[in-house]
Design a protein around this motif. Structure first.
Motif: not given
Length: 172
Positions: A18-24, A30-31, A125-126, A133-140
């Motif tokens: 049910d979770a929205p699918v995120q695309r890479t 800017s992101r 992140l080629e 994922q980006l949020a998790q990496l920056v937070a890490c």
């Protein structure tokens, strides 16, 4: 045999569907900026065009590198510096950290006859990255960097260090 664990597993599977699918999408400055601003962080841009900010008094940079800016590096610089005479003891602390933890990579550099300490989390992140994922990496990168600097502050008496000038003047 109980069906309870199975039911939980089925419920989790349903929630995942049910979770929205995120695309890479390709990594971009800017992101990264959008994520940092969404968290309420005060950031700026340095002379090289890298995003930068201060957390707990320590300077962090968000650097995109690689042939197509596909590698994200979150680098931090401790706001204090140490006398060069503390090199051996500092290297022991750095090596202990690097041996016992995956993130962040920690290193020191000689700057103005003193030791400056840095943290770094780098991710290729080629093939793109989702927003989560980006949020998790920056937070890490931020969280582990702040954690290292806090641990270091607990080991080094204030009189053994100096403010080190303005970290924004130093480029990691």
């Amino acid at each position: 045999m109980s069906t309870r664990p199975r039911r939980r597993a089925l419920d989790r599977g349903r929630a995942d569907r049910d979770a929205p699918v995120q695309r890479t999408a390709p990594l971009s400055r800017s992101r990264v900026q959008t994520y940092l601003v969404s968290r309420g962080y005060a950031i700026g841009m340095d002379d090289d065009g890298d995003l930068t900010g201060t957390w707990d008094g320590d300077r962090f940079w968000f650097v995109l590198t690689g042939d197509e800016d596909e590698v994200l590096q979150v680098r931090g610089r401790w706001h204090r510096t140490l006398p060069s005479a503390r090199r051996s003891a500092t290297l022991l602390a750095v090596n202990d950290w690097n041996r016992e933890r995956i993130w962040p990579k920690v290193y020191l550099r000689e700057e103005d006859d003193r030791l400056a300490l840095y943290t770094e989390v780098s991710v290729d992140l080629e093939h793109g990255v989702t927003d989560d994922q980006l949020a998790q990496l920056v937070a890490c990168g931020l969280g582990t960097g702040v954690q290292f600097f806090a641990a270091l502050a607990g080991l080094v008496p204030e009189e053994d260090s100096a403010g080190g000038g303005h970290p924004e003047q130093h480029r990691p």
